[in-house]
Enzyme design. Structure first.
Site, PDB file in Angstrom:
ATOM      1  N   GLU A 154      -3.973   8.921   4.621  1.00 36.57           N
ATOM      2  CA  GLU A 154      -2.725   8.142   4.694  1.00 36.57           C
ATOM      3  C   GLU A 154      -1.481   8.995   4.434  1.00 36.57           C
ATOM      4  OE1 GLU A 154      -3.027   4.549   2.318  1.00 36.57           O
ATOM      5  OE2 GLU A 154      -4.528   3.728   3.671  1.00 36.57           O
ATOM      6  N   GLU A 157     -10.700   2.880   6.702  1.00 41.66           N
ATOM      7  CA  GLU A 157     -10.465   1.942   5.589  1.00 41.66           C
ATOM      8  C   GLU A 157     -10.086   0.615   6.204  1.00 41.66           C
ATOM      9  OE1 GLU A 157      -7.942   2.796   2.212  1.00 41.66           O
ATOM     10  OE2 GLU A 157      -8.428   4.929   2.389  1.00 41.66           O
TER      11      GLU A 157
HETATM   12  O1  AHR Z   1      -7.456   0.505  -2.104  1.00 42.39           O
HETATM   13  C1  AHR Z   1      -7.790   1.744  -1.602  1.00 42.39           C
HETATM   14  C2  AHR Z   1      -6.549   2.533  -1.257  1.00 42.39           C
HETATM   15  O2  AHR Z   1      -5.868   1.905  -0.202  1.00 42.39           O
HETATM   16  C3  AHR Z   1      -6.823   3.914  -0.775  1.00 42.39           C
HETATM   17  O3  AHR Z   1      -6.828   4.827  -1.803  1.00 42.39           O
HETATM   18  C4  AHR Z   1      -5.698   4.205   0.154  1.00 42.39           C
HETATM   19  O4  AHR Z   1      -6.078   5.118   1.144  1.00 42.39           O
HETATM   20  C5  AHR Z   1      -5.287   2.850   0.658  1.00 42.39           C
HETATM   21  O5  AHR Z   1      -3.907   2.705   0.644  1.00 42.39           O
END
Ligand code: AHR
Length: 504
Positions: free
Chosen positions: A173, A292
């Protein structure tokens, strides 16, 4: 009763499912690792401190790949701190989650853990505070056979054979202002391209995943994705998408409609990649990793903390969200969006596996319980294997301000050619009405219904809790098979899976 007609045809295929889309994610965050999967001294812990009760649930869940060690955590992580004799590992400040990191669990523990569940590892390198050299050293440690500084260090630590880790994320990210070492698309793209280049020199077999946008709502989306692809196209294999949806306060209809935003997000990113391909005059096709994804439920007060205000602690309980039945429906719809893009999405990681926005919850020193979202994941990963069929769907729907027209019934149909089986999944988004779904399977010869599973609750806000499994799937009746056509009735706010056997 509402009704929907779905027609599939044996000759119209959307794409082969890559089973790596049933991945999950372990990050050093809150209680994901410590007391989530690793708790030496727990009565169920094995000789390495891995909780056996958690290992069993993860195996049942059908997790095929696991991303590690972050997440935001990785952007200030030194992988070297987490290897070697535990008593010599330094205690460090985790700048992402404002926690104390003991480093008792690191790369070698992760590799032994992931092997115990039979899944493939996905490693993430730190491109926040570090760069090309540390990334190269990490690949050398993990994948180089022997007779070099870092490969011999791994061997000293008990791993004689290289780990042969195939999938590597180039940072996390990096478009996010919250990220330690946040960068512009150009800065990140250049660094990722250079790191990736040397990583592939050390091990040409690896596959690289570059950071795309962190959410479809980022101001920099889709320019970020365009620029990163331009800088990295020739070295990477996948572009990452991340997506979480909250918004329960918008009301059930708008909340459940958000999977259509995900559909649009993927469509846009695919188009961006297509444009870059032609701009660069290359034949290479980039694929995608949704590394994710999940639903963001309101965390319960007792465990949520404002991380800026609490003292530095070891694995404080943060973001321990409790999921409702409705949350599980959006979660299931997100999985269906990925399946409908099976030709392009090859990897996906539900975030996170334990305790933080998780499928599996653990009590420190106690037992394990399963959230509502565990079940859709379980059914997709264990049964949605093979090829996704194109579907023509017509049925009742509703209008939603943010995404337009939304069908009440969200579906996906999979053909498992090995098992000669059709697997049909459906989410009924209607709060009030049952739905009659008629599935026509043109060109197939259905021979019987193998199982019909449904998950619903008296109230869409119902949750599971420790020792209280209020929302679980059950075997349902009422499926009628007539030639190529199968009709089922599904309750309001429900998730269903129907398996139909085929004549050879
Ligand atoms: O909740 C997980 C987090 O959410 C991670 O560390 C990040 O990559 C995302 O923003």
């Amino acid at each position: 009763m509402l009704s929907t007609k779905i027609t599939c045809n044996k000759n119209y295929l959307l794409g082969e499912i890559d089973t790596r889309i049933y991945g999950s994610f372990l990050e050093h965050m809150g209680r994901v690792i410590y007391t989530g999967v690793y708790e030496p001294g727990h009565k169920e812990a094995d000789e390495e401190g891995f909780r056996g009760d958690v290992l069993d649930r993860v195996r049942e869940m059908g997790v095929t790949a696991v991303r590690y060690p972050g997440g935001n955590f990785v952007s200030s992580y030194h992988w070297e701190d987490g290897v070697g004799p535990k008593e010599q590992r330094p205690k460090k400040l985790d700048l992402a989650w404002r926690a104390m990191e003991t480093n008792a669990f690191g790369t070698d523990e992760f590799m032994r853990w992931v092997r115990k569940i039979g899944a493939s590892p996905i490693m993430t390198i730190n491109l926040g505070t570090r760069g090309v050299e540390e990334a190269a050293n990490y690949v050398e440690y993990c994948n180089f056979p022997k007779d070099t500084k870092y490969s011999d260090l791994r061997r000293e630590h008990g791993a004689e054979k290289p780990y042969q880790i195939k999938m590597w994320c180039l940072g996390n990210e990096m478009d996010g202002h919250w990220q330690v070492g946040h960068k512009t698309a150009y800065e990140y793209g250049r660094l990722a391209a250079e790191a990736g280049k040397v990583m592939k020199r050390i091990d040409p077999e690896i596959e690289l995943i570059a950071c795309g946008s962190s959410l479809s709502s980022m101001d920099t989306f889709p320019n970020w994705d365009m620029e990163v692809l331009e800088q990295t196209y020739e070295v990477i294999d996948y572009l990452a998408l991340h997506q979480y949806y909250g918004g329960q306060e918008k009301g059930t209809k708008a909340f459940l409609a958000q999977s259509q935003d995900m559909e649009e997000y993927i469509k846009t990113v695919r188009s961006v990649a297509q444009v870059v391909k032609h701009k660069l005059r290359t034949q290479k096709e980039i694929k995608f990793s949704i590394d994710e994804w999940g639903v963001w439920a309101a965390p319960s007060d007792s465990v949520n903390r404002e991380i800026e205000k609490v003292p530095w602690q070891i694995s404080p309980a943060i973001s321990e969200q409790i999921y409702t039945m409705e949350d599980a429906l959006l979660f299931a719809s997100m999985q269906m969006v990925m399946l409908r893009n099976a030709d392009a999405i090859k990897i996906a990681c539900q975030a996170l596996l334990t305790n933080v926005s998780a499928c599996i919850m653990t009590e420190a020193g106690g037992g394990v319980w399963l959230q509502t979202i565990y079940y859709p994941f379980y059914y997709f990963s264990n049964y949605a294997k093979g090829v996704v069929l194109e579907s023509h769907v017509s049925g009742s729907g509703y209008d939603c301000e943010s995404v337009g027209r939304v069908l009440y019934l969200d579906t996906v149909t999979v053909w498992n050619r090995e098992k000669e089986e059709i697997i049909f999944f459906a989410v009924n988004r209607s709060e009030e009405e049952s739905m009659q779904a008629e599935l026509r399977l043109e060109g197939f010869a259905p021979s019987g219904v193998l199982s019909f599973i449904q998950m619903y609750a008296e109230d869409g806000k119902m949750t599971n809790q420790y020792d209280h499994e209020a929302v679980i799937p059950k075997e349902a009746d009422g499926s009628v098979l007539d030639g190529e056509c199968c009709t089922v009735c599904v309750p309001p706010l429900s998730f269903s899976m129907l398996r139909i056997s085929l004549h050879n």
